[in-house]
Design an enzyme around this catalytic site. Structure first.
Site, PDB file in Angstrom:
ATOM      1  N   LYS A  22       0.839  -1.209   0.000  1.00 51.76           N
ATOM      2  CA  LYS A  22       0.000   0.000   0.000  1.00 51.76           C
ATOM      3  C   LYS A  22       0.871   1.255   0.000  1.00 51.76           C
ATOM      4  CE  LYS A  22      -1.785   1.516   4.079  1.00 51.76           C
ATOM      5  NZ  LYS A  22      -1.479   2.905   4.443  1.00 51.76           N
ATOM      6  N   ASN A  23       1.823   1.304   0.934  1.00 52.54           N
ATOM      7  CA  ASN A  23       2.568   2.552   1.114  1.00 52.54           C
ATOM      8  C   ASN A  23       3.611   2.802   0.031  1.00 52.54           C
ATOM      9  OD1 ASN A  23       0.985   3.092   3.277  1.00 52.54           O
ATOM     10  ND2 ASN A  23       2.499   2.506   4.836  1.00 52.54           N
ATOM     11  N   ARG A  93      -4.653  10.568   4.575  1.00 55.59           N
ATOM     12  CA  ARG A  93      -3.656  11.628   4.741  1.00 55.59           C
ATOM     13  C   ARG A  93      -2.605  11.641   3.635  1.00 55.59           C
ATOM     14  NH1 ARG A  93      -3.353  13.642   9.774  1.00 55.59           N
ATOM     15  NH2 ARG A  93      -1.221  14.206   9.333  1.00 55.59           N
ATOM     16  N   CYS A 117      -5.098  12.591  13.753  1.00 51.34           N
ATOM     17  CA  CYS A 117      -5.615  11.266  13.404  1.00 51.34           C
ATOM     18  C   CYS A 117      -5.490  10.339  14.591  1.00 51.34           C
ATOM     19  CB  CYS A 117      -4.949  10.740  12.145  1.00 51.34           C
ATOM     20  SG  CYS A 117      -3.573   9.680  12.392  1.00 51.34           S
ATOM     21  N   ARG A 122       0.381  14.103  13.838  1.00 51.61           N
ATOM     22  CA  ARG A 122       0.861  13.982  12.460  1.00 51.61           C
ATOM     23  C   ARG A 122       0.878  15.293  11.670  1.00 51.61           C
ATOM     24  NH1 ARG A 122      -1.419   8.551   9.887  1.00 51.61           N
ATOM     25  NH2 ARG A 122       0.476   8.701   8.656  1.00 51.61           N
ATOM     26  N   ASP A 306       4.417   0.154  12.094  1.00 50.80           N
ATOM     27  CA  ASP A 306       3.227  -0.487  11.522  1.00 50.80           C
ATOM     28  C   ASP A 306       3.094  -1.965  11.926  1.00 50.80           C
ATOM     29  OD1 ASP A 306       2.566   1.893  10.355  1.00 50.80           O
ATOM     30  OD2 ASP A 306       3.328   1.382   8.370  1.00 50.80           O
ATOM     31  N   VAL A 328       7.689   6.353  17.233  1.00 52.04           N
ATOM     32  CA  VAL A 328       7.407   7.104  16.002  1.00 52.04           C
ATOM     33  C   VAL A 328       6.157   7.976  16.144  1.00 52.04           C
ATOM     34  CG1 VAL A 328       6.971   6.927  13.510  1.00 52.04           C
ATOM     35  CG2 VAL A 328       8.558   5.333  14.617  1.00 52.04           C
ATOM     36  N   ARG A 398      -8.713  -0.551   4.347  1.00 52.82           N
ATOM     37  CA  ARG A 398      -7.800   0.459   3.813  1.00 52.82           C
ATOM     38  C   ARG A 398      -6.461  -0.165   3.462  1.00 52.82           C
ATOM     39  NH1 ARG A 398      -7.006   5.605   7.280  1.00 52.82           N
ATOM     40  NH2 ARG A 398      -5.696   5.907   5.452  1.00 52.82           N
TER      41      ARG A 398
HETATM   42  N1  EPU Z   1       6.320  14.319  11.325  1.00 50.55           N
HETATM   43  C1  EPU Z   1       6.452  15.637  11.670  1.00 50.55           C
HETATM   44  N2  EPU Z   1       6.319  16.583  10.680  1.00 50.55           N
HETATM   45  C2  EPU Z   1       6.084  16.257   9.384  1.00 50.55           C
HETATM   46  C3  EPU Z   1       5.959  14.899   9.042  1.00 50.55           C
HETATM   47  C4  EPU Z   1       6.081  13.957  10.049  1.00 50.55           C
HETATM   48  O1  EPU Z   1       6.665  15.988  12.839  1.00 50.55           O
HETATM   49  O2  EPU Z   1       5.991  17.168   8.546  1.00 50.55           O
HETATM   50  C5  EPU Z   1       6.430  13.292  12.385  1.00 50.55           C
HETATM   51  C6  EPU Z   1       5.132  12.498  12.575  1.00 50.55           C
HETATM   52  O3  EPU Z   1       4.212  13.174  13.404  1.00 50.55           O
HETATM   53  C7  EPU Z   1       5.649  11.206  13.166  1.00 50.55           C
HETATM   54  C8  EPU Z   1       7.014  11.038  12.477  1.00 50.55           C
HETATM   55  O4  EPU Z   1       7.348  12.326  11.959  1.00 50.55           O
HETATM   56  O5  EPU Z   1       5.819  11.352  14.541  1.00 50.55           O
HETATM   57  C9  EPU Z   1       7.041  10.047  11.343  1.00 50.55           C
HETATM   58  O6  EPU Z   1       5.951  10.275  10.463  1.00 50.55           O
HETATM   59  P1  EPU Z   1       6.035  10.045   8.895  1.00 50.55           P
HETATM   60  O7  EPU Z   1       5.931  11.345   8.205  1.00 50.55           O
HETATM   61  O8  EPU Z   1       7.214   9.187   8.577  1.00 50.55           O
HETATM   62  O9  EPU Z   1       4.712   9.235   8.653  1.00 50.55           O
HETATM   63  P2  EPU Z   1       3.860   9.278   7.315  1.00 50.55           P
HETATM   64  O10 EPU Z   1       4.751   9.509   6.176  1.00 50.55           O
HETATM   65  O11 EPU Z   1       2.699  10.171   7.518  1.00 50.55           O
HETATM   66  C10 EPU Z   1       4.100   6.762   6.655  1.00 50.55           C
HETATM   67  C11 EPU Z   1       3.170   5.617   6.431  1.00 50.55           C
HETATM   68  C12 EPU Z   1       2.584   5.180   7.765  1.00 50.55           C
HETATM   69  C13 EPU Z   1       3.748   4.747   8.665  1.00 50.55           C
HETATM   70  C14 EPU Z   1       4.740   5.903   8.820  1.00 50.55           C
HETATM   71  C15 EPU Z   1       5.972   5.547   9.619  1.00 50.55           C
HETATM   72  C16 EPU Z   1       2.345   6.083   4.208  1.00 50.55           C
HETATM   73  C17 EPU Z   1       1.216   6.468   3.334  1.00 50.55           C
HETATM   74  N3  EPU Z   1       2.115   6.050   5.514  1.00 50.55           N
HETATM   75  O12 EPU Z   1       3.324   7.801   7.261  1.00 50.55           O
HETATM   76  O13 EPU Z   1       1.755   4.056   7.512  1.00 50.55           O
HETATM   77  O14 EPU Z   1       3.267   4.386   9.930  1.00 50.55           O
HETATM   78  O15 EPU Z   1       5.163   6.352   7.517  1.00 50.55           O
HETATM   79  O16 EPU Z   1       6.635   4.481   9.048  1.00 50.55           O
HETATM   80  O17 EPU Z   1       3.425   5.787   3.725  1.00 50.55           O
HETATM   81  C18 EPU Z   1       0.023   2.524   7.942  1.00 50.55           C
HETATM   82  O18 EPU Z   1       0.272   1.992   6.840  1.00 50.55           O
HETATM   83  O19 EPU Z   1      -0.740   1.995   8.789  1.00 50.55           O
HETATM   84  C19 EPU Z   1       0.640   3.814   8.262  1.00 50.55           C
HETATM   85  C20 EPU Z   1       0.169   4.622   9.214  1.00 50.55           C
END
Ligand code: EPU
Length: 429
Positions: A22-23, A93, A117, A122, A306, A328, A398
């Protein structure tokens, strides 16, 4: 609302084919916005988040063709809108990922600001800071992020926190920027590498994906390509835990074991016999109960957040005491309350769950709160005595491709019941 009914207690045994990730599929589909040529993407999983992404791309004017094997051709030759509306962003998101490609190719984009969320606040400040460093003017107005630029220019960007979609968004934007962009403290997740592979096939010049330092030489245009999405390491990990907790034996197909080494290590520590042959992983846990393990989540290659909920569940019926620390996301333990209702012995100490293994869980009506929490409840249902009824299973749709079919095929007693039938059943009972 549909529910899942699971009668636990059967060891799972058999073969499961792992779907595309998915990701990885979401950013690759969105990368189609970077070119006026068709992009062909194969190994797309059947998931609700994919449908939402296709809806979003359709809304922007992308023409989509989908064949019966879930190969998708996305043609962004005639983009008609540059706006991702609230209705779609609030359900997924990852919609924020359209910001980089639209801004880089058209000099303008508007994306609803994702709210909080179920797993944490996030924020998307790192995405915004990166676009600003590349010369975009970004304002937040009426709940929308509005960004403009003439042409993005290369920049040196340091990510304060490692962010998967942050790295992906900036990498896509930088692919069409003027000059060189360097992303420091970049995410190393396999899904970031997969996106870079796809972008390079489209003519981008990206080096270092999979390390903390990614360098992108911007090009004037990208072209069409064909790309195969990598397998879903979290789906694979979830099925392996299903075999662990039911003392079963499972063989996963179409998976690359290098994607989930930290998870395989912990499963081995917990007592599993694991064999890797080509693109298969076999796990044998017959006649044994897992031993509790200590887990600390962190960005790749460390243990993935995850898979955290699934391991809390495994520890809850394991021998001994295991601690699970989440680093995380700040609020990713909603499943703990539901597991406690099924008889799990878990104490929360700040961001650590201290899990004392119990002899058995007992089925109960439970509620899914997010995608991985719902996977954890399915696993709990597979091992619990009696029947477990899981509500709000749209979360699981999802991210898990045909989960009832795949589990039923290896011996689980699981079925989906439409909400109205469920009510009738309760009334009769
Ligand atoms: N963060 C910030 N500022 C930002 C972006 C992120 O502070 O601008 C923080 C977040 O709040 C969090 C940390 O950085 O504490 C890591 O978040 P990240 O941005 O890496 O998460 P994401 O990109 O929103 C993706 C996956 C998630 C997975 C995380 C961590 C996708 C679509 N989603 O989310 O997947 O948990 O990376 O590996 O790629 C899932 O599949 O169930 C899922 C939630």
């Amino acid at each position: 609302m549909d529910k899942l009914l699971i009668t636990g207690g059967r060891p799972l045994a058999g073969d499961v084919r792992i779907s595309g990730a998915k990701n990885a599929a979401l950013p690759v589909l969105i990368a189609s916005l970077l070119t006026a040529d068709p992009l062909i993407i194969r190994n797309i999983p059947h998931l609700h988040d994919i449908t939402t992404t296709l809806e979003l791309l359709g809304e922007l004017g992308v023409r989509l063709e989908i064949d019966e094997k879930m190969s998708i051709t996305a043609d962004a030759g005639d983009i008609t809108r540059l706006r991702a509306p609230y209705d779609l962003v609030k359900t997924m998101r990852a919609s924020i990922l359209v910001l980089g490609p639209l801004l880089a190719r058209f000099g303008e984009a508007e994306v609803s600001l994702p709210g909080g969320c179920a797993i944490g606040s996030r924020p998307v400040n790192l995405h915004i800071k990166g676009f600003e460093a590349m010369g975009a003017e970004v304002v937040i107005e009426s709940g929308y992020i509005r960004a403009r630029c003439k042409r993005l220019r290369g920049a040196r960007i340091f990510m304060d926190t490692i962010s998967v979609t942050g790295t992906e968004n900036l990498m896509m934007a930088a692919a069409l920027a003027d000059g060189e962009t360097v992303i420091e403290n970049a995410a190393r997740e396999p899904e970031v590498v997969d996106l870079a592979t796809c972008l390079n096939a489209m003519g981008a010049k990206i080096h270092g994906a999979g390390t903390h330092l990614i360098t992108i030489q911007g090009v004037n245009r990208l072209h069409g390509a064909a790309h195969n999405v990598i397998p879903d390491r979290i789906e694979a990990g979830t099925y392996l835990v299903a075999a662990m907790v039911t003392s079963g034996a499972i063989k996963l197909h179409d998976i690359d074991s290098s994607l989930l080494e930290s998870v395989l290590d912990k499963l081995t520590e917990s007592g599993a016999d694991i064999k890797i042959e080509g693109r298969t992983i076999s796990l044998d846990m017959r006649g044994r109960r897992p031993r509790a393990v200590n887990i600390r989540t962190a960005p790749f290659p460390a243990f993935p957040t995850d898979m955290q909920a699934q391991f809390v569940m495994m520890n809850s019926i394991a021998e001994g005491v295991g601690t699970v620390t989440e680093t995380v996301f700040e609020n990713r333990f909603m499943h703990v309350h539901e597991l406690q209702r099924m008889g799990a012995d878990i104490d929360m100490e700040s961001n650590t769950a201290v899990v004392r293994g119990v002899d058995h869980l007992t089925g109960a009506p439970v509620m899914a709160t997010d995608l991985r929490a719902s996977a954890c409840l399915v696993l709990a249902g597979l091992v619990a005595r009696n029947e477990t009824i899981i509500d709000r299973i749209y979360h699981i749709d999802r991210g898990y491709d045909c989960i009832e079919e795949k589990l039923a095929q290896i011996g689980a007693q699981i079925r989906r019941v439409p909400g109205d039938q469920m009510e009738a059943r309760t009334a009769v009972a």
